[in-house]
Design an enzyme around this catalytic site. Structure first.
Site, PDB file in Angstrom:
ATOM      1  N   CYS A 167       0.412  -4.755   3.258  1.00 20.08           N
ATOM      2  CA  CYS A 167      -0.063  -5.913   4.007  1.00 20.08           C
ATOM      3  C   CYS A 167       0.760  -5.931   5.291  1.00 20.08           C
ATOM      4  CB  CYS A 167       0.187  -7.161   3.159  1.00 20.08           C
ATOM      5  SG  CYS A 167      -0.177  -8.701   4.001  1.00 20.08           S
TER       6      CYS A 167
ATOM      7  N   GLU B  34       7.129  -9.234   9.319  1.00 21.01           N
ATOM      8  CA  GLU B  34       7.255  -8.826   7.926  1.00 21.01           C
ATOM      9  C   GLU B  34       6.041  -8.021   7.481  1.00 21.01           C
ATOM     10  OE1 GLU B  34       9.968 -12.380   6.102  1.00 21.01           O
ATOM     11  OE2 GLU B  34       7.827 -12.741   6.200  1.00 21.01           O
TER      12      GLU B  34
ATOM     13  N   CYS C 128      -3.026 -22.792  11.718  1.00 16.01           N
ATOM     14  CA  CYS C 128      -3.540 -23.319  10.449  1.00 16.01           C
ATOM     15  C   CYS C 128      -2.387 -24.072   9.764  1.00 16.01           C
ATOM     16  CB  CYS C 128      -4.064 -22.199   9.556  1.00 16.01           C
ATOM     17  SG  CYS C 128      -5.362 -21.227  10.361  1.00 16.01           S
TER      18      CYS C 128
ATOM     19  N   LEU D  19     -12.202 -18.757   5.286  1.00  9.44           N
ATOM     20  CA  LEU D  19     -13.103 -19.901   5.454  1.00  9.44           C
ATOM     21  C   LEU D  19     -12.402 -21.207   5.066  1.00  9.44           C
ATOM     22  CD1 LEU D  19     -16.042 -20.375   6.384  1.00  9.44           C
ATOM     23  CD2 LEU D  19     -16.674 -20.496   3.973  1.00  9.44           C
TER      24      LEU D  19
ATOM     25  N   CYS E 120      -0.296 -22.660   6.659  1.00  6.54           N
ATOM     26  CA  CYS E 120       0.245 -21.295   6.732  1.00  6.54           C
ATOM     27  C   CYS E 120       1.606 -21.321   7.423  1.00  6.54           C
ATOM     28  CB  CYS E 120      -0.724 -20.413   7.509  1.00  6.54           C
ATOM     29  SG  CYS E 120      -0.081 -18.774   7.891  1.00  6.54           S
TER      30      CYS E 120
ATOM     31  N   CYS F 161       0.773 -14.687   0.332  1.00  5.43           N
ATOM     32  CA  CYS F 161      -0.088 -15.108   1.443  1.00  5.43           C
ATOM     33  C   CYS F 161       0.475 -16.284   2.190  1.00  5.43           C
ATOM     34  CB  CYS F 161      -1.440 -15.560   0.915  1.00  5.43           C
ATOM     35  SG  CYS F 161      -2.201 -14.369  -0.106  1.00  5.43           S
TER      36      CYS F 161
ATOM     37  N   CYS G 126       1.878 -16.410  15.278  1.00  2.16           N
ATOM     38  CA  CYS G 126       0.418 -16.536  15.298  1.00  2.16           C
ATOM     39  C   CYS G 126       0.060 -17.785  16.074  1.00  2.16           C
ATOM     40  CB  CYS G 126      -0.118 -16.644  13.857  1.00  2.16           C
ATOM     41  SG  CYS G 126      -1.934 -16.660  13.763  1.00  2.16           S
TER      42      CYS G 126
ATOM     43  N   SER H 124      -8.550  -9.306   8.230  1.00  2.95           N
ATOM     44  CA  SER H 124      -8.756 -10.708   7.882  1.00  2.95           C
ATOM     45  C   SER H 124      -8.698 -11.558   9.142  1.00  2.95           C
ATOM     46  CB  SER H 124      -7.664 -11.144   6.896  1.00  2.95           C
ATOM     47  OG  SER H 124      -7.872 -12.466   6.468  1.00  2.95           O
TER      48      SER H 124
HETATM   49  N1  SAH Z   1      -4.880 -14.588  10.652  1.00  2.00           N
HETATM   50  C1  SAH Z   1      -5.601 -13.907   9.626  1.00  2.00           C
HETATM   51  C2  SAH Z   1      -4.765 -13.021   8.728  1.00  2.00           C
HETATM   52  C3  SAH Z   1      -3.458 -13.535   8.198  1.00  2.00           C
HETATM   53  S1  SAH Z   1      -3.318 -14.588   6.795  1.00  2.00           S
HETATM   54  C4  SAH Z   1      -6.394 -14.880   8.799  1.00  2.00           C
HETATM   55  O1  SAH Z   1      -6.149 -16.065   8.901  1.00  2.00           O
HETATM   56  O2  SAH Z   1      -7.285 -14.456   8.081  1.00  2.00           O
HETATM   57  C5  SAH Z   1      -4.062 -13.859   5.391  1.00  2.00           C
HETATM   58  C6  SAH Z   1      -4.700 -14.902   4.475  1.00  2.00           C
HETATM   59  O3  SAH Z   1      -3.716 -15.766   3.850  1.00  2.00           O
HETATM   60  C7  SAH Z   1      -5.655 -15.838   5.215  1.00  2.00           C
HETATM   61  O4  SAH Z   1      -6.821 -16.010   4.439  1.00  2.00           O
HETATM   62  C8  SAH Z   1      -4.855 -17.120   5.268  1.00  2.00           C
HETATM   63  O5  SAH Z   1      -5.668 -18.245   5.464  1.00  2.00           O
HETATM   64  C9  SAH Z   1      -4.168 -17.104   3.920  1.00  2.00           C
HETATM   65  N2  SAH Z   1      -3.034 -18.037   3.827  1.00  2.00           N
HETATM   66  C10 SAH Z   1      -2.216 -18.454   4.812  1.00  2.00           C
HETATM   67  N3  SAH Z   1      -1.301 -19.316   4.349  1.00  2.00           N
HETATM   68  C11 SAH Z   1      -1.523 -19.452   3.038  1.00  2.00           C
HETATM   69  C12 SAH Z   1      -0.890 -20.210   2.001  1.00  2.00           C
HETATM   70  N4  SAH Z   1       0.162 -20.974   2.270  1.00  2.00           N
HETATM   71  N5  SAH Z   1      -1.381 -20.096   0.745  1.00  2.00           N
HETATM   72  C13 SAH Z   1      -2.441 -19.294   0.497  1.00  2.00           C
HETATM   73  N6  SAH Z   1      -3.079 -18.559   1.427  1.00  2.00           N
HETATM   74  C14 SAH Z   1      -2.628 -18.645   2.680  1.00  2.00           C
END
Ligand code: SAH
Length: 378
Positions: free
Chosen positions: A130, A117, A141, A250, A144, A368, A137, A226
Site C-alpha cells: 500500500c 508511509e 476527509c 464513496l 482520515c 486504512c 493530502c 483509490s
Molecule cells: N485518497 C484516496 C486513497 C487513500 S485512502 C481515497 O480516498 O480513496 C484509502 C482508503 O481508506 C479510502 O477509501 C479512505 O476513505 C479510507 N480511509 C481513510 N481513513 C479511514 C479510517 N479512519 N478508517 C477506515 N477507512 C479509512
C-alpha cells in the site's frame, strides 16, 4: 451526527497544486525515466548506453537500491551513475511489524523532510504493498488521519516507485512468513489522493507494470487506484488503456452526508461520481470497488444500505466495507458488528457483491486512514 463545517475545495487543491511554497521536488532518479530516457542520460554522462540496462537490472530486476552493491560496475562508473541516477529518495525512519510478521509499515523521510508511509501485507496467495502518492493530502476527509494535516506536496514518480521496490526487496528476502516472496499487488491507498497527482501516478503505474529491467513487471490487473472521486481525472484514467482496478471511496450514498464525509462531493455529486465509475467499468471491463467506511450512527443505517443497494444493483461493482479505524481524538467509532452484518445482508439482498475488509496493521497504525506520519520533523 453533528454537522461539520463545509470545507471549500479549491481547484488548486483538486489539481494537487496547492502544496506549500517551500515544497520542493526531489532530484531525478532512474525510476522517473523509461529505459530510453535512462540510455540517453547515461550517454550524456559519457558512458556506454548498456550501462542503463545494467543499473536498471539491479534496481528493478534484483531490487538492489544501494549503488555500493552493484559490484559489476567499475567503482568510478558506479559513483558517477549513482549520483546521476540513484539519489537517495527515501530515508527509513522506522519500520514496524505486526500480525506475526505478515504486516509491516515503513515510515520514510523524504529529501525535504516530508514524511510518508507505506505498508507491506502478506497473504497466503499474494503480497501487497500500500503506497503513498502525496506527502499529506488535500482532500480533507474528516475521518482520515492524513486528511487532517493537509497537503505538503506531490511525490515524484520515483518516490512512488521506490516505496514498492524497497518493500518488494523486503518480501524477496523472505521476511513475510507464509507468503510468496514476490510482490504481486500494489494499492494506491496510502497517503494522498493519487488522481490529484495524475501524471506522476500514471507514469508510476506504467513503470510498475513494464517488464524488468524497464520496470517491476507487475500485472496491471494487480494495481488498484483509490480515489475520493475526482470526476475529470476518473474519466481521463478510463482512456489510458490501463487495466487497473479503480476503487471509489464513496462512504455515503446520499449527497447530504457525502458532502461532509468526502468534501470533494461538494463539487462532484454522488450521481456524477458513480456515472464516471460506470464509464470506467464499461471502458475497461473492470469491476469498480466501492469503498465504504462503516461509521457508527453516521452512515451505517439500514436505509442507507438499501439506497446504496439501489444505486449499485446491476452494475459492475463490488462493495468493500471498511470498519472505521478511529483516528486519535476522533468522536467517531466503527459500527457494531451486528449493524455491519445487517448492512452486508441488505446489500447482498439487493444483488450487490459485498465483503468486509480485513483490518491489517491496526496495532502499528498501518490500517486504512491511519497513515499520518505523526513523527516530529527534526
Ligand atoms: N485518497 C484516496 C486513497 C487513500 S485512502 C481515497 O480516498 O480513496 C484509502 C482508503 O481508506 C479510502 O477509501 C479512505 O476513505 C479510507 N480511509 C481513510 N481513513 C479511514 C479510517 N479512519 N478508517 C477506515 N477507512 C479509512
Amino acid at each position: 451526527m453533528t454537522s461539520l463545517p463545509v470545507i471549500p475545495i479549491s481547484p488548486d487543491v483538486v489539481a494537487g497544486a496547492a502544496a506549500s511554497p517551500r515544497a520542493s521536488m526531489p532530484p531525478r532518479h532512474l525510476a522517473d525515466l523509461d529505459l530510453s530516457g535512462r540510455r540517453e542520460l547515461v550517454t550524456e554522462l559519457g558512458e556506454p548506453a548498456f550501462r542503463a540496462k545494467q543499473v536498471s537490472t539491479h534496481y528493478f530486476g534484483r531490487l538492489v537500491r544501494d549503488p555500493a552493491q552493484m559490484t559489476d560496475l567499475p567503482a568510478a562508473v558506479r559513483e558517477r551513475l549513482a549520483e546521476a541516477l540513484l539519489p537517495t529518495l527515501l530515508r527509513p525512519v522506522r519500520e514496524m511489524v505486526c500480525d506475526d510478521g505478515a504486516t509491516r509499515k515503513a515510515l520514510w523521510r523524504l529529501h525535504d523532510n516530508s514524511l510518508v508511509e507505506s505498508v507491506l501485507m502478506g497473504y497466503p496467495d499474494r503480497v501487497t504493498v500500500c503506497i503513498s502518492s502525496q506527502a499529506g493530502c488535500g482532500m480533507a476527509c474528516p475521518f482520515c488521519a492524513t486528511g487532517q494535516a493537509g497537503l505538503t506536496r506531490n511525490l515524484s514518480t520515483a518516490e512512488i516507485i521506490d516505496q514498492a521496490v524497497y518493500l518488494a526487496g523486503v518480501a524477496a528476502s523472505g521476511a513475510v512468513a507464509g507468503s510468496p516472496s514476490r510482490l504481486s499487488h500494489v494499492v494506491f491507498m496510502g497517503m494522498g489522493e493519487p488522481l490529484a497527482n495524475y501524471a506522476r501516478v500514471i507514469a508510476a503505474i506504467r513503470r510498475l507494470c513494464a517488464p524488468a529491467p524497464e520496470g517491476l513487471g507487475l500485472s496491471q490487473r494487480h494495481i488498484t487506484v483509490s480515489t475520493v472521486g475526482l470526476v475529470p481525472a476518473m474519466r481521463r484514467l478510463a482512456g489510458e488503456g490501463l487495466s487497473v482496478t479503480l476503487a471509489l471511496s464513496l462512504h455515503a450514498p446520499d449527497d447530504d452526508l457525502r458532502d461532509e464525509l468526502v468534501p470533494v462531493n461538494q463539487r462532484w455529486k454522488v450521481a456524477e461520481v458513480l456515472d464516471a465509475a460506470w464509464d470506467y467499468a464499461a471502458r475497461t471491463g473492470r469491476r469498480v470497488s466501492i469503498e465504504y467506511a462503516m461509521i457508527k450512527d453516521v452512515n451505517d443505517q439500514p436505509w442507507r444500505a438499501d439506497l446504496l443497494g439501489r444505486l449499485l444493483a446491476g452494475r459492475l461493482a463490488h462493495v468493500n466495507l471498511i470498519p472505521l479505524n478511529p483516528t486519535p481524538g476522533s468522536r467517531w467509532d466503527a459500527s457494531p458488528k451486528p449493524v455491519e452484518r445487517e448492512f452486508v445482508r441488505r446489500l447482498r439482498e439487493a444483488g450487490v457483491s459485498t465483503t468486509v475488509r480485513d483490518t491489517r496493521g491496526r496495532e502499528i497504525d498501518g490500517a486504512c486512514g491511519q497513515l499520518a506520519a505523526a513523527e516530529e520533523a527534526p
